[in-house]
Design an enzyme around this catalytic site. Structure first.
Site, mmCIF file in Angstrom:
data_model
loop_
_atom_site.group_PDB
_atom_site.id
_atom_site.type_symbol
_atom_site.label_atom_id
_atom_site.label_comp_id
_atom_site.label_asym_id
_atom_site.label_seq_id
_atom_site.Cartn_x
_atom_site.Cartn_y
_atom_site.Cartn_z
ATOM 1 N N HIS A 1 0.829 -1.209 0.000
ATOM 2 C CA HIS A 1 0.000 0.000 0.000
ATOM 3 C C HIS A 1 0.868 1.266 0.000
ATOM 4 O O HIS A 1 0.726 2.130 -0.881
ATOM 5 C CB HIS A 1 -0.919 -0.014 1.238
ATOM 6 C CG HIS A 1 -1.788 1.192 1.366
ATOM 7 N ND1 HIS A 1 -3.101 1.204 0.944
ATOM 8 C CD2 HIS A 1 -1.546 2.438 1.846
ATOM 9 C CE1 HIS A 1 -3.617 2.410 1.166
ATOM 10 N NE2 HIS A 1 -2.688 3.170 1.720
ATOM 11 N N GLU A 2 1.756 1.369 0.964
ATOM 12 C CA GLU A 2 2.590 2.583 1.051
ATOM 13 C C GLU A 2 3.505 2.671 -0.178
ATOM 14 O O GLU A 2 3.787 3.766 -0.666
ATOM 15 C CB GLU A 2 3.400 2.604 2.355
ATOM 16 C CG GLU A 2 2.563 2.551 3.643
ATOM 17 C CD GLU A 2 1.490 3.620 3.751
ATOM 18 O OE1 GLU A 2 1.647 4.706 3.160
ATOM 19 O OE2 GLU A 2 0.461 3.365 4.427
ATOM 20 N N HIS B 1 1.657 4.473 -2.842
ATOM 21 C CA HIS B 1 1.701 5.928 -2.651
ATOM 22 C C HIS B 1 3.046 6.475 -3.123
ATOM 23 O O HIS B 1 3.132 7.495 -3.797
ATOM 24 C CB HIS B 1 1.593 6.277 -1.163
ATOM 25 C CG HIS B 1 0.203 6.279 -0.626
ATOM 26 N ND1 HIS B 1 -0.801 7.060 -1.146
ATOM 27 C CD2 HIS B 1 -0.362 5.606 0.418
ATOM 28 C CE1 HIS B 1 -1.908 6.869 -0.437
ATOM 29 N NE2 HIS B 1 -1.673 5.986 0.504
ATOM 30 N N GLU C 1 -4.999 7.663 -2.767
ATOM 31 C CA GLU C 1 -5.346 6.360 -2.174
ATOM 32 C C GLU C 1 -5.713 5.345 -3.252
ATOM 33 O O GLU C 1 -5.546 4.149 -3.069
ATOM 34 C CB GLU C 1 -6.484 6.507 -1.158
ATOM 35 C CG GLU C 1 -6.125 7.269 0.110
ATOM 36 C CD GLU C 1 -4.986 6.637 0.919
ATOM 37 O OE1 GLU C 1 -4.680 5.439 0.706
ATOM 38 O OE2 GLU C 1 -4.377 7.345 1.728
HETATM 39 ZN ZN ZN Z 1 -2.891 5.204 1.953
#
Ligand code: ZN
Length: 456
Positions: free
Chosen positions: A264-265, A268, A294
């Site tokens: 997830h990170e 980003h 997101e």
């Molecule tokens: Zn996030």
């Protein structure tokens, strides 16, 4: 002599230096700073944000913004600069209405509240955090009222994270989701439970860190333009285009949590690293639509990371780093990472229940900003909503209201972005497959990073 545009660019560059230092200080406070140094770091944060506030409300800055907004000059600017002027003007007008003493004490209250939240979460003790939260809520309301005296405060907050979005639209789409998801979840609950026992056991933290590193490299994170650290809650910090950092949080008994936080990170970070450096110091560099941000992280996490094909090129490597995985067939692993079952922690939730975690936070934020719920009532309200939406009740506040860092620093209105991002993802997948063909074929061929192929 410099013209207004050149002077404006110099000024932006100056403001940018404060932002740079502040971002580093915040990063440091959340990752490495030792307890005894916290006070000095917070003083530094307060000093630099007050200076930054002065720059962003200075008369000379306002004058440049007004001059550049005049049609004859504005029309000659490129698109990135036009956006920078437009945003700059909006923020200038808003910030001009905030008293400096208020801004400075709001900054300090938020920094202290973040620290209190970390302590409260570790001890699972809401009472440590409650007085701070109470202050943050009341000052966030004031902060927004100063900026937009006529508007509904929660609408202003929503718009700050997802420009153009309002609660009318969110009420409608989240309402539809809730209506569809609750019966679906009930149906899933009545069907046979997936067997998750294969994954049970203890996983060395050092090995989990190596997994994170391997995963980041696999999905295309540029290690020469980023760094990794540990924190209470995983997050990404965009310092500049050449330095985008990610954190993770590890649990010995659960490697899956850190694996999906890493992906997830990483999503980003890749988005941040991918921004063209010609946009440095302009409004384009910072994406004001967190739903879009997101959508990138959650695309990597869910649309890619939960597919079997994502793991095919790297499953052997995962087994080398986490030997227990060698005993688990890939299909069993894939079923386990896709199991749907109500759980307490948002960041670890499956795709079905995740949406309900967000709806819960959105409903609570509306109560906080529009209702008359007191801070002491919040943990109970949280637990009641968990029961209503997910059918489970937290045993303590650590796995309940204290789990997320967002409210500690006043980031009310952010949560809906996660769910909006997840909804954008479905559309992105459809568009991507139309253009590039089957995502599974791309992933299985180890081409997740584009045309450079993977040597797994
Ligand atoms: Zn996030």
């Amino acid at each position: 002599m410099k013209n207004t545009l050149e002077e404006f660019k110099d000024y932006l560059h100056r403001m940018r230096q404060y932002d740079h230092v502040l971002t580093l200080l915040h990063w440091d406070l959340s990752t490495l700073a030792p307890e005894k140094g916290v006070e000095a770091h917070m003083n530094a944060i307060n000093y630099f944000s007050t200076e930054q506030f002065r720059l962003s409300t200075a008369e000379e800055y306002g004058k440049m913004l007004r001059e550049l907004s005049a049609p004859e000059l504005f029309d000659s600017l490129d698109e990135a600069m036009q956006l920078t002027v437009k945003r700059g003007r909006r923020d200038y007008e808003r910030f001009k209405r905030i008293p400096e003493e208020f801004y400075s004490s709001y900054t300090e209250v938020k920094a202290r509240s973040e620290r209190a939240w970390e302590k409260a979460k570790r001890a699972s003790d809401f009472s440590v955090f409650a007085p701070h939260l109470e202050k943050v809520i009341s000052m966030t309301k004031d902060f927004v009222r100063y900026m937009e005296p006529e508007a509904d405060p929660y609408e202003v907050l929503l718009d700050m994270y997802e420009e153009g979005m309002d609660s009318k639209v969110i009420d409608r789409v989240f309402g539809e989701l809730k209506e569809g998801l609750l019966p679906l979840l009930k149906k899933i609950g009545e069907s046979p439970r997936p067997d998750l026992s294969a994954l049970e056991g203890k996983y060395d933290i050092a090995a989990q860190k190596k997994v994170q590193s391997m995963l980041l490299e696999y999905i295309g994170f540029d290690k020469d333009a980023g760094a990794m650290a540990e924190s209470e809650h995983p997050f990404t910090t965009e310092l500049c285009i050449g330095d985008v950092r990610v954190t993770n949080h590890y649990k010995e008994e659960d490697p899956i949590s850190a694996i999906f936080s890493a992906i997830h990170e990483g999503g980003h970070a890749i988005f941040g690293q991918g921004i063209d450096s010609v946009y440095q110091d302009t409004a384009v560099e910072r994406v004001d639509m967190m739903g879009l941000h997101e959508s990138q992280s959650r695309f990597y996490e869910n649309i890619l990371g939960r597919r079997r094909s994502f793991w095919v090129p790297i499953y052997r490597k995962l087994g080398e780093l986490l030997p227990k995985v060698q005993e688990i067939p890939l299909d069993t692993f894939v079923r386990a990472i896709n199991a749907v079952q109500p759980s307490m922690i948002r960041t670890e939730a499956d795709e079905v229940t995740y949406c309900l975690h967000i709806i819960l936070r959105y409903e609570m934020e509306k109560e906080i900003f529009r209702g008359d719920v007191s801070v002491d009532q919040l943990p109970g309200l949280w637990n009641d909503k968990m029961e209503e939406l997910l059918g489970i009740r937290p045993r303590n506040d650590g796995e309940g209201i204290l789990q997320d860092m967002h409210w500690s620093d006043g980031s009310f209105g952010y949560f809906p972005s996660y769910l909006l991002g997840s909804m954008y993802d479905g559309m992105f997948l459809e568009a991507l497959e139309k253009e590039k063909g089957s995502v599974d074929a791309i992933l299985e061929a180890g081409r997740i990073g584009g045309d450079h192929s993977l040597a797994a």
